[in-house]
Motif scaffolding. Structure first.
Motif, PDB file in Angstrom:
ATOM      1  N   TYR A 195     -23.634   4.070  28.600  1.00  0.00           N
ATOM      2  CA  TYR A 195     -24.323   5.303  28.975  1.00  0.00           C
ATOM      3  C   TYR A 195     -25.706   5.051  29.564  1.00  0.00           C
ATOM      4  O   TYR A 195     -26.403   6.002  29.907  1.00  0.00           O
ATOM      5  CB  TYR A 195     -24.466   6.219  27.756  1.00  0.00           C
TER       6      TYR A 195
ATOM      7  N   SER B 167     -18.344  13.574  27.556  1.00  0.00           N
ATOM      8  CA  SER B 167     -17.367  12.493  27.749  1.00  0.00           C
ATOM      9  C   SER B 167     -16.411  12.408  26.566  1.00  0.00           C
ATOM     10  O   SER B 167     -15.205  12.166  26.752  1.00  0.00           O
ATOM     11  CB  SER B 167     -18.101  11.166  27.932  1.00  0.00           C
TER      12      SER B 167
ATOM     13  N   SER C 172     -16.842   6.775  27.057  1.00  0.00           N
ATOM     14  CA  SER C 172     -17.933   5.979  27.638  1.00  0.00           C
ATOM     15  C   SER C 172     -17.454   5.180  28.846  1.00  0.00           C
ATOM     16  O   SER C 172     -18.185   5.053  29.843  1.00  0.00           O
ATOM     17  CB  SER C 172     -18.506   5.039  26.570  1.00  0.00           C
TER      18      SER C 172
ATOM     19  N   LEU D 194     -22.318   2.707  23.597  1.00  0.00           N
ATOM     20  CA  LEU D 194     -23.533   3.360  24.089  1.00  0.00           C
ATOM     21  C   LEU D 194     -24.202   2.559  25.196  1.00  0.00           C
ATOM     22  O   LEU D 194     -25.010   3.107  25.956  1.00  0.00           O
ATOM     23  CB  LEU D 194     -24.524   3.579  22.937  1.00  0.00           C
TER      24      LEU D 194
ATOM     25  N   TYR E 155     -17.242   7.580  31.789  1.00  0.00           N
ATOM     26  CA  TYR E 155     -18.576   7.838  32.332  1.00  0.00           C
ATOM     27  C   TYR E 155     -19.048   6.663  33.193  1.00  0.00           C
ATOM     28  O   TYR E 155     -19.545   6.847  34.307  1.00  0.00           O
ATOM     29  CB  TYR E 155     -19.543   8.090  31.169  1.00  0.00           C
TER      30      TYR E 155
ATOM     31  N   LEU F  42     -28.795  11.915  26.016  1.00  0.00           N
ATOM     32  CA  LEU F  42     -27.636  11.223  25.443  1.00  0.00           C
ATOM     33  C   LEU F  42     -26.661  12.170  24.752  1.00  0.00           C
ATOM     34  O   LEU F  42     -25.451  12.054  24.971  1.00  0.00           O
ATOM     35  CB  LEU F  42     -28.108  10.137  24.482  1.00  0.00           C
TER      36      LEU F  42
ATOM     37  N   LYS G 177     -24.402  14.055  27.532  1.00  0.00           N
ATOM     38  CA  LYS G 177     -23.353  13.296  28.224  1.00  0.00           C
ATOM     39  C   LYS G 177     -22.372  12.648  27.249  1.00  0.00           C
ATOM     40  O   LYS G 177     -21.202  12.431  27.588  1.00  0.00           O
ATOM     41  CB  LYS G 177     -23.970  12.246  29.140  1.00  0.00           C
ATOM     42  N   PHE G 178     -22.825  12.343  26.027  1.00  0.00           N
ATOM     43  CA  PHE G 178     -21.899  11.788  25.034  1.00  0.00           C
ATOM     44  C   PHE G 178     -20.859  12.825  24.629  1.00  0.00           C
ATOM     45  O   PHE G 178     -19.653  12.529  24.587  1.00  0.00           O
ATOM     46  CB  PHE G 178     -22.682  11.307  23.816  1.00  0.00           C
TER      47      PHE G 178
END
Length: 411
Positions: free
Chosen positions: A88, A323, A242, A85, A245, A316, A319-320
């Motif tokens: 991100y 990805s 991650s 994380l 990204y 979050l 985009k989590f």
């Protein structure tokens, strides 16, 4: 007559001995006169001592809790799911062509990561205390086997535990959130997360073996093996997603730096949004993402992240999940949908995704094959036992009623 039944006689010798025995009042008075003076203890010192005693008791309770291997394994698994994380936190502002940060996410990840590291730090302290020669000698177990176990922990497990709890990503993120200028801070964040991920994965293996010995029957079940393979897929998709990204943002900033190198007034700025920015409209032509232009700059496999705008949002879950789904699809099809550029590290990343998907698929197929072979072996064993029982009943000439009862019991 035995001695304990004889009556007591006050003989002169006994009376003479009693004369030298001090009375109770004399003993109390002597104790008062010889007692050493004690300094007065104020309420502040009493409060400090009580707080220290409570903290030591709580740390001991935490150590007893972490001494359970499955609880410590759960903490380690949660920690390795938390570390990606950090990648991100960077966010791109496509309108201003600058690099921003999701400060709320950064603060939350720093706090939670420090929380897990605190518990593991307590575990390390008590492990050092347990394997210290003084403690082993005090317990009377300082033999060759105990000394070999202590040396193995100090030389192998302790360095790994120490490297895994170093607050390197927290420090870099704190510096970025505070707005301090740090050269190549993005690179440092990437290297620190990857560098610490290796010892964090290594320390899980001995804990997993201990839990496997404790819950051997549970581990050998079909559901546990399927869940373990699914966990590997989920973890790999989380980590690679991650990285995908983060590397997409890194490739975009690389294009900006190359374009700014030949533009006056742009070559020396740090590309962070908190710095003063000039005219950046020329970057839309030199680093096009919507729509892409591979003749100007080829973003390769990161084009999807830049074109979809997922690198610009601070949500979050959005985009989590995007990805995570991207990498799960590529792992499942062994990277056949990857369209890479000529960038070397991008090709290495694509190769690693392809090989990982192949290895995970082979592990899953191998476990399924082992399960099917065990089921067929058990079926064949039961069939042979049934034939032996039938032959035995025919040889013993059992009655039909008794044979039916034996068959029913065998089923």
């Amino acid at each position: 007559m035995p001695l304990w039944q004889q009556p007591y006689e006050a003989t002169p010798s006994r009376l003479q001995g009693l004369q030298y025995m001090p009375s109770l009042t004399q003993f109390k008075g002597t104790r008062r006169r010889t007692r050493s003076p004690v300094l007065p203890v104020t309420s502040f010192y009493r409060y400090v001592f009580s707080v220290i005693d409570t903290l030591l008791y709580q740390m001991t309770s935490i150590h007893h809790l972490l001494s359970r291997n499955w609880i410590l394994l759960s903490f380690c698994l949660a920690a390795i799911f938390l570390d990606p994380l950090f990648l991100y936190i960077p966010v791109i502002n496509d309108h201003k062509k600058c690099l921003g940060l999701d400060k709320n996410l950064g603060t939350a990840v720093i706090v939670v990561r420090s929380f897990f590291d605190f518990f593991h730090f307590i575990y390390i302290i008590f492990q050092l205390r347990t394997y210290s020669p003084r403690n082993l000698n005090k317990r009377g177990v300082l033999n060759d086997k105990s000394w070999a176990t202590a040396r193995k922990y100090l030389l192998y497990s302790f360095p790994i535990d120490l490297l895994s709890i170093l607050p390197l990503p927290q420090v870099v993120n704190y510096i970025l959130i505070r707005g301090w200028k740090l050269r190549n801070a993005m690179k440092l964040l990437q290297y620190f997360v990857i560098f610490q991920y290796v010892p964090r994965l290594i320390r899980i293996y001995p804990l997993f073996r201990k839990v496997k010995k404790t819950f051997g029957n549970l581990y050998e079940s079909r559901f546990t093996k399927v869940a373990f393979n699914l966990l590997l897929y989920v973890l790999a998709s989380h980590v690679y997603g991650s990285l995908w990204y983060f590397l997409a943002i890194d490739r975009d900033t690389v294009c900006w730096k190359r374009a700014c190198a030949n533009h006056p007034g742009c070559g020396h700025r740090s590309l962070y949004c908190h710095d003063t920015l000039g005219d950046t409209t020329f970057l839309n032509d030199l680093c096009p993402t919507k729509p892409p232009n591979t003749t100007m700059f080829d973003f390769g496999m990161y084009q999807d992240a830049l074109q979809s705008g997922i690198v610009e949002v601070t949500d979050l879950p959005q985009k989590f999940l995007y990805s995570f789904l991207w990498d799960l699809q590529n792992l499942s099809c062994f990277g056949q949908n990857l369209r890479t550029s000529s960038y070397v590290w991008e090709n290495f990343f694509g190769i690693f995704i392809t090989l990982s998907g192949l290895v995970f698929f082979l592990c899953l197929i191998g476990n399924v094959q082992i399960y099917l072979q065990s089921k067929s072996a058990k079926s064949e064993e039961m069939r042979l036992k049934g034939q032996e029982i039938e032959q035995w009943m025919g040889f013993r000439k059992l009655s039909n009623n008794l044979q039916q009862k034996v068959r029913k019991y065998g089923q």
